[in-house]
Design a protein around this motif. Sequence first.
Motif, PDB file in Angstrom:
ATOM      1  N   VAL A   9      99.373  -0.420  99.079  1.00  0.00           N
ATOM      2  CA  VAL A   9     100.161  -1.594  98.675  1.00  0.00           C
ATOM      3  C   VAL A   9      99.632  -2.840  99.364  1.00  0.00           C
ATOM      4  O   VAL A   9      99.488  -3.912  98.757  1.00  0.00           O
ATOM      5  CB  VAL A   9     101.652  -1.362  98.999  1.00  0.00           C
ATOM      6  N   VAL A  10      99.326  -2.710 100.661  1.00  0.00           N
ATOM      7  CA  VAL A  10      98.786  -3.853 101.408  1.00  0.00           C
ATOM      8  C   VAL A  10      97.433  -4.278 100.839  1.00  0.00           C
ATOM      9  O   VAL A  10      97.155  -5.470 100.672  1.00  0.00           O
ATOM     10  CB  VAL A  10      98.668  -3.493 102.902  1.00  0.00           C
ATOM     11  N   ALA A  11      96.602  -3.301 100.516  1.00  0.00           N
ATOM     12  CA  ALA A  11      95.277  -3.622  99.970  1.00  0.00           C
ATOM     13  C   ALA A  11      95.395  -4.305  98.610  1.00  0.00           C
ATOM     14  O   ALA A  11      94.675  -5.272  98.323  1.00  0.00           O
ATOM     15  CB  ALA A  11      94.445  -2.342  99.850  1.00  0.00           C
ATOM     16  N   PHE A  12      96.333  -3.824  97.774  1.00  0.00           N
ATOM     17  CA  PHE A  12      96.514  -4.440  96.461  1.00  0.00           C
ATOM     18  C   PHE A  12      97.016  -5.877  96.591  1.00  0.00           C
ATOM     19  O   PHE A  12      96.501  -6.790  95.939  1.00  0.00           O
ATOM     20  CB  PHE A  12      97.491  -3.599  95.626  1.00  0.00           C
ATOM     21  N   ASP A  13      98.047  -6.091  97.423  1.00  0.00           N
ATOM     22  CA  ASP A  13      98.581  -7.446  97.600  1.00  0.00           C
ATOM     23  C   ASP A  13      97.527  -8.381  98.177  1.00  0.00           C
ATOM     24  O   ASP A  13      97.406  -9.544  97.775  1.00  0.00           O
ATOM     25  CB  ASP A  13      99.805  -7.406  98.527  1.00  0.00           C
ATOM     26  N   LYS A  14      96.745  -7.879  99.142  1.00  0.00           N
ATOM     27  CA  LYS A  14      95.693  -8.710  99.737  1.00  0.00           C
ATOM     28  C   LYS A  14      94.622  -9.048  98.695  1.00  0.00           C
ATOM     29  O   LYS A  14      94.152 -10.185  98.619  1.00  0.00           O
ATOM     30  CB  LYS A  14      95.072  -7.959 100.909  1.00  0.00           C
ATOM     31  N   PHE A  15      94.265  -8.062  97.876  1.00  0.00           N
ATOM     32  CA  PHE A  15      93.251  -8.299  96.839  1.00  0.00           C
ATOM     33  C   PHE A  15      93.760  -9.322  95.815  1.00  0.00           C
ATOM     34  O   PHE A  15      93.018 -10.235  95.420  1.00  0.00           O
ATOM     35  CB  PHE A  15      92.917  -6.978  96.147  1.00  0.00           C
ATOM     36  N   VAL A  16      95.020  -9.180  95.401  1.00  0.00           N
ATOM     37  CA  VAL A  16      95.588 -10.137  94.434  1.00  0.00           C
ATOM     38  C   VAL A  16      95.662 -11.531  95.031  1.00  0.00           C
ATOM     39  O   VAL A  16      95.357 -12.537  94.378  1.00  0.00           O
ATOM     40  CB  VAL A  16      96.985  -9.654  93.971  1.00  0.00           C
ATOM     41  N   HIS A  17      96.067 -11.625  96.288  1.00  0.00           N
ATOM     42  CA  HIS A  17      96.174 -12.931  96.947  1.00  0.00           C
ATOM     43  C   HIS A  17      94.805 -13.599  97.109  1.00  0.00           C
ATOM     44  O   HIS A  17      94.671 -14.819  96.914  1.00  0.00           O
ATOM     45  CB  HIS A  17      96.848 -12.753  98.313  1.00  0.00           C
ATOM     46  N   GLN A  18      93.788 -12.810  97.437  1.00  0.00           N
ATOM     47  CA  GLN A  18      92.461 -13.389  97.671  1.00  0.00           C
ATOM     48  C   GLN A  18      91.720 -13.708  96.369  1.00  0.00           C
ATOM     49  O   GLN A  18      90.882 -14.608  96.350  1.00  0.00           O
ATOM     50  CB  GLN A  18      91.621 -12.424  98.513  1.00  0.00           C
ATOM     51  N   SER A  19      92.020 -12.975  95.302  1.00  0.00           N
ATOM     52  CA  SER A  19      91.283 -13.173  94.045  1.00  0.00           C
ATOM     53  C   SER A  19      91.964 -14.133  93.097  1.00  0.00           C
ATOM     54  O   SER A  19      91.549 -14.258  91.943  1.00  0.00           O
ATOM     55  CB  SER A  19      91.088 -11.820  93.349  1.00  0.00           C
ATOM     56  N   GLY A  20      93.026 -14.808  93.521  1.00  0.00           N
ATOM     57  CA  GLY A  20      93.619 -15.842  92.671  1.00  0.00           C
ATOM     58  C   GLY A  20      94.710 -15.360  91.748  1.00  0.00           C
ATOM     59  O   GLY A  20      94.911 -15.944  90.686  1.00  0.00           O
ATOM     60  N   SER A  79      95.643  -1.028  91.582  1.00  0.00           N
ATOM     61  CA  SER A  79      96.996  -0.938  91.022  1.00  0.00           C
ATOM     62  C   SER A  79      97.431   0.513  90.868  1.00  0.00           C
ATOM     63  O   SER A  79      98.563   0.875  91.210  1.00  0.00           O
ATOM     64  CB  SER A  79      97.045  -1.667  89.678  1.00  0.00           C
ATOM     65  N   GLU A  80      96.516   1.346  90.327  1.00  0.00           N
ATOM     66  CA  GLU A  80      96.859   2.761  90.204  1.00  0.00           C
ATOM     67  C   GLU A  80      97.067   3.403  91.573  1.00  0.00           C
ATOM     68  O   GLU A  80      97.983   4.218  91.768  1.00  0.00           O
ATOM     69  CB  GLU A  80      95.742   3.490  89.450  1.00  0.00           C
ATOM     70  N   SER A  81      96.229   3.020  92.542  1.00  0.00           N
ATOM     71  CA  SER A  81      96.407   3.550  93.897  1.00  0.00           C
ATOM     72  C   SER A  81      97.748   3.121  94.477  1.00  0.00           C
ATOM     73  O   SER A  81      98.444   3.888  95.151  1.00  0.00           O
ATOM     74  CB  SER A  81      95.260   3.048  94.794  1.00  0.00           C
ATOM     75  N   LYS A  82      98.111   1.875  94.185  1.00  0.00           N
ATOM     76  CA  LYS A  82      99.400   1.366  94.677  1.00  0.00           C
ATOM     77  C   LYS A  82     100.557   2.148  94.063  1.00  0.00           C
ATOM     78  O   LYS A  82     101.517   2.538  94.761  1.00  0.00           O
ATOM     79  CB  LYS A  82      99.500  -0.122  94.331  1.00  0.00           C
ATOM     80  N   LYS A  83     100.489   2.379  92.745  1.00  0.00           N
ATOM     81  CA  LYS A  83     101.568   3.125  92.085  1.00  0.00           C
ATOM     82  C   LYS A  83     101.654   4.541  92.653  1.00  0.00           C
ATOM     83  O   LYS A  83     102.757   5.060  92.900  1.00  0.00           O
ATOM     84  CB  LYS A  83     101.306   3.170  90.578  1.00  0.00           C
TER      85      LYS A  83
END
Length: 458
Positions: free
Chosen positions: A171-182, A239-243
């Motif tokens: 979840v942390v990796a997904f949120d960080k990726f979304v935040h950094q990629s716009g 996203s799949e990893s997060k789910k």
Amino acid sequence: QTKKFELLREIHKLDVQIQALEREKLTHIFCKKSDYRDDFGPMEEEEIKLTDDRKTEKVKIKQQLEKMSYLIKRFQRELRDVKSTPEFVEKLKSIMEEIEGTIHAFKEQQRAKYDELMRSEKTLILELQQLERKFEAWSQASRTNHVTSQTTPSLLPTIAKDISKDLPPEVVAFDKFVHQSGGHQGGWDEQDHQTFLRYRNMYKGRIVFLDHVKPSLPTHSETEIREHESWFQEYSFLSESKKYAIKKWREKKEVEDKEDAISQVQGELDAKKEETKRQITADEKAERMKQINAWRVQKELEKVMKEEQKIREDLDKKRQQEQERQQQLETKRKVVEFQSQKQIEEELLVMIEEERKQEEAERKREVLAKEIGRFRNRDMKYLYEKLDKERVKEEKKKEKAKKIEAMKIQVEATRDPSRLFKPTAGWNERLKDHGPSGGGQVFKMPHRAVPSWRQGML
């Protein structure tokens, strides 16, 4: 029907949660008997103002949606009775332009508001992060002071933790990726990202779709499209990893809740056996902090789930809008096809009319040629007759001139005055006895008049 039922059930569940939060807020924060009533007063006023603004905005949006619905229903009513006239086509065109203008203005207005809300959200997130860092620093300072004053520091657990440390790493990796990629569109415009997804789903993720999607994205180069494809693959994987992590976390949480319940009962039994008040106080404080951390983690996961639900709703909404746009394009295509067909028919009618006029003119020219020939023959006949008359007249004139010339010749004749007293040939003929011409008495005999100079001679 099943999706509708699930959506209504989800809305009802969220409504119940909102009402529970409202009751909790009114009980603990905005209560008149609270010691912090003066501090929370401006917050209450701000909330009332925002609530009024939200209601006003809701009414405005409802009015705009009703207007668009009325225009669409009006357009549908017009399509029920199609007329092949230019006025009807112009009327449909004006209605479609009005609908498109209204929808475009509504989308631009909502986009501006969403941009403003996103900027406000980012500002609030930054402020919350600063406050959390302050709280963490205060907690660390208080924990350090408390550890130095206690003889058994191992009895106290860590009081303050970063919420992200309690979250699953996926979840942390997904949120960080979304935040950094716009954001969830990878820094792209929402419409371009939806076009990219539509072509990608059309070709089921095969790399050949990059050649077909490039004409529909003129503002992006081929390199940018390939980079966006790489970003989307990583986004889908995270996203799949997060789910999957959230699912595992839920299962683990259920097991931990059961174990916590068992351990809590066992702890309560052990706590009753303990006689040290300080140990009981430490255990209660540690349990309270643990519950607070668990509550924070629960809230964060609920927030993530709500964001996913919102993303799904946005995607469903975009899909519905795309279907409506396709329907509008189909209707527009039919109108254009009808216009072209009508134009072809009108041109065909004009050609038929021109051919008819040419045939009519040709027929008139033939009739006129015949009439001209007849008139020319008649005029020639009249001319020949006139020439004949003039020739006869000329001959008579010549003959008369000859007679006059002949009369001018000297003629000698003997005079016979007794000739005047002789009866004429006509009179001698009358004196002849022709016999009776009829029977009966003759009362009146027709005879020729006797000249005055001969009356009394007989």
